[in-house]
Design a protein around this motif. Sequence first.
Motif, PDB file in Angstrom:
ATOM      1  N   LEU A 123     -10.653 -75.518 -70.515  1.00 54.53           N
ATOM      2  CA  LEU A 123     -11.987 -76.088 -70.303  1.00 54.53           C
ATOM      3  C   LEU A 123     -12.349 -77.068 -71.415  1.00 54.53           C
ATOM      4  O   LEU A 123     -12.927 -78.130 -71.145  1.00 54.53           O
ATOM      5  CB  LEU A 123     -13.037 -74.984 -70.217  1.00 54.53           C
ATOM      6  CG  LEU A 123     -13.067 -74.175 -68.933  1.00 54.53           C
ATOM      7  CD1 LEU A 123     -14.054 -73.024 -69.067  1.00 54.53           C
ATOM      8  CD2 LEU A 123     -13.425 -75.044 -67.759  1.00 54.53           C
ATOM      9  N   LYS A 124     -12.019 -76.730 -72.656  1.00 55.23           N
ATOM     10  CA  LYS A 124     -12.286 -77.630 -73.764  1.00 55.23           C
ATOM     11  C   LYS A 124     -11.495 -78.928 -73.614  1.00 55.23           C
ATOM     12  O   LYS A 124     -11.999 -80.006 -73.879  1.00 55.23           O
ATOM     13  CB  LYS A 124     -11.926 -76.969 -75.092  1.00 55.23           C
ATOM     14  CG  LYS A 124     -12.918 -75.961 -75.556  1.00 55.23           C
ATOM     15  CD  LYS A 124     -12.487 -75.392 -76.901  1.00 55.23           C
ATOM     16  CE  LYS A 124     -13.473 -74.368 -77.408  1.00 55.23           C
ATOM     17  NZ  LYS A 124     -13.063 -73.792 -78.698  1.00 55.23           N
ATOM     18  N   ARG A 126     -10.483 -80.269 -70.799  1.00 56.89           N
ATOM     19  CA  ARG A 126     -11.076 -81.051 -69.702  1.00 56.89           C
ATOM     20  C   ARG A 126     -12.327 -81.779 -70.153  1.00 56.89           C
ATOM     21  O   ARG A 126     -12.558 -82.914 -69.760  1.00 56.89           O
ATOM     22  CB  ARG A 126     -11.418 -80.147 -68.526  1.00 56.89           C
ATOM     23  CG  ARG A 126     -10.264 -79.875 -67.640  1.00 56.89           C
ATOM     24  CD  ARG A 126     -10.731 -79.229 -66.357  1.00 56.89           C
ATOM     25  NE  ARG A 126      -9.626 -78.549 -65.743  1.00 56.89           N
ATOM     26  CZ  ARG A 126      -9.700 -77.511 -64.988  1.00 56.89           C
ATOM     27  NH1 ARG A 126     -10.883 -76.981 -64.712  1.00 56.89           N
ATOM     28  NH2 ARG A 126      -8.653 -76.950 -64.470  1.00 56.89           N
ATOM     29  N   THR A 127     -13.158 -81.099 -70.932  1.00 56.88           N
ATOM     30  CA  THR A 127     -14.403 -81.743 -71.382  1.00 56.88           C
ATOM     31  C   THR A 127     -14.124 -82.864 -72.377  1.00 56.88           C
ATOM     32  O   THR A 127     -14.864 -83.839 -72.428  1.00 56.88           O
ATOM     33  CB  THR A 127     -15.376 -80.735 -72.002  1.00 56.88           C
ATOM     34  OG1 THR A 127     -14.717 -80.044 -73.069  1.00 56.88           O
ATOM     35  CG2 THR A 127     -15.854 -79.726 -70.970  1.00 56.88           C
ATOM     36  N   LYS A 128     -13.049 -82.753 -73.168  1.00 60.46           N
ATOM     37  CA  LYS A 128     -12.679 -83.828 -74.082  1.00 60.46           C
ATOM     38  C   LYS A 128     -12.141 -85.028 -73.337  1.00 60.46           C
ATOM     39  O   LYS A 128     -12.331 -86.161 -73.752  1.00 60.46           O
ATOM     40  CB  LYS A 128     -11.640 -83.343 -75.094  1.00 60.46           C
ATOM     41  CG  LYS A 128     -12.210 -82.474 -76.173  1.00 60.46           C
ATOM     42  CD  LYS A 128     -11.111 -82.092 -77.164  1.00 60.46           C
ATOM     43  CE  LYS A 128     -11.667 -81.202 -78.258  1.00 60.46           C
ATOM     44  NZ  LYS A 128     -10.626 -80.812 -79.207  1.00 60.46           N
ATOM     45  N   ASP A 129     -11.444 -84.781 -72.215  1.00 60.94           N
ATOM     46  CA  ASP A 129     -10.849 -85.868 -71.440  1.00 60.94           C
ATOM     47  C   ASP A 129     -11.902 -86.677 -70.696  1.00 60.94           C
ATOM     48  O   ASP A 129     -11.690 -87.838 -70.378  1.00 60.94           O
ATOM     49  CB  ASP A 129      -9.814 -85.324 -70.448  1.00 60.94           C
ATOM     50  CG  ASP A 129      -8.574 -84.788 -71.158  1.00 60.94           C
ATOM     51  OD1 ASP A 129      -8.375 -85.152 -72.340  1.00 60.94           O
ATOM     52  OD2 ASP A 129      -7.832 -84.010 -70.535  1.00 60.94           O
ATOM     53  N   LYS A 130     -13.035 -86.085 -70.408  1.00 66.63           N
ATOM     54  CA  LYS A 130     -14.076 -86.792 -69.628  1.00 66.63           C
ATOM     55  C   LYS A 130     -14.933 -87.653 -70.472  1.00 66.63           C
ATOM     56  O   LYS A 130     -15.125 -87.733 -71.540  1.00 66.63           O
ATOM     57  CB  LYS A 130     -14.938 -85.778 -68.880  1.00 66.63           C
ATOM     58  CG  LYS A 130     -14.181 -85.159 -67.746  1.00 66.63           C
ATOM     59  CD  LYS A 130     -15.081 -84.236 -66.963  1.00 66.63           C
ATOM     60  CE  LYS A 130     -14.303 -83.642 -65.803  1.00 66.63           C
ATOM     61  NZ  LYS A 130     -15.116 -82.814 -64.988  1.00 66.63           N
TER      62      LYS A 130
END
Length: 130
Positions: A123-124, A126-130
């Motif tokens: 999850l971390k 994914r949030t960094k990639d966005k």
Amino acid sequence: MGTLEVLADIVIVLAVLAVGLGILLFPIWLDTYIKNKTGKGSLNYWLTGIELICLIGCFNPGDDTFEGNLGCLLIAIVISAVIAWKKAKKLQLEKSMAIGVIFAQILSPVSILFMIESAISSLKKRTKDK
């Protein structure tokens, strides 16, 4: 010789990953197997939760309460092992399967902890990639 060394390293890494994944999935697999065989599961989820809480308490070795948390974890492991042994006897499992039930009960909080950690890290990411 460089190619053989790289291939050997890849095989070793894959073997270690397979063993680690097997250890993490062992409690779930064994509980499902016994549930299908006897109709009752072998893991005590309350004890798994207590072990997990005690394990989380042992994450900070520099804390003043570390020794108490470690003692709590050891007591929870011993109680879990005794209860798992009694449950295996109640389910009339053979000795090798009863030992497997004990190890599955002891390893179940570790499996849950690694699954939670991998979910949080993904999850971390994914949030960094966005």
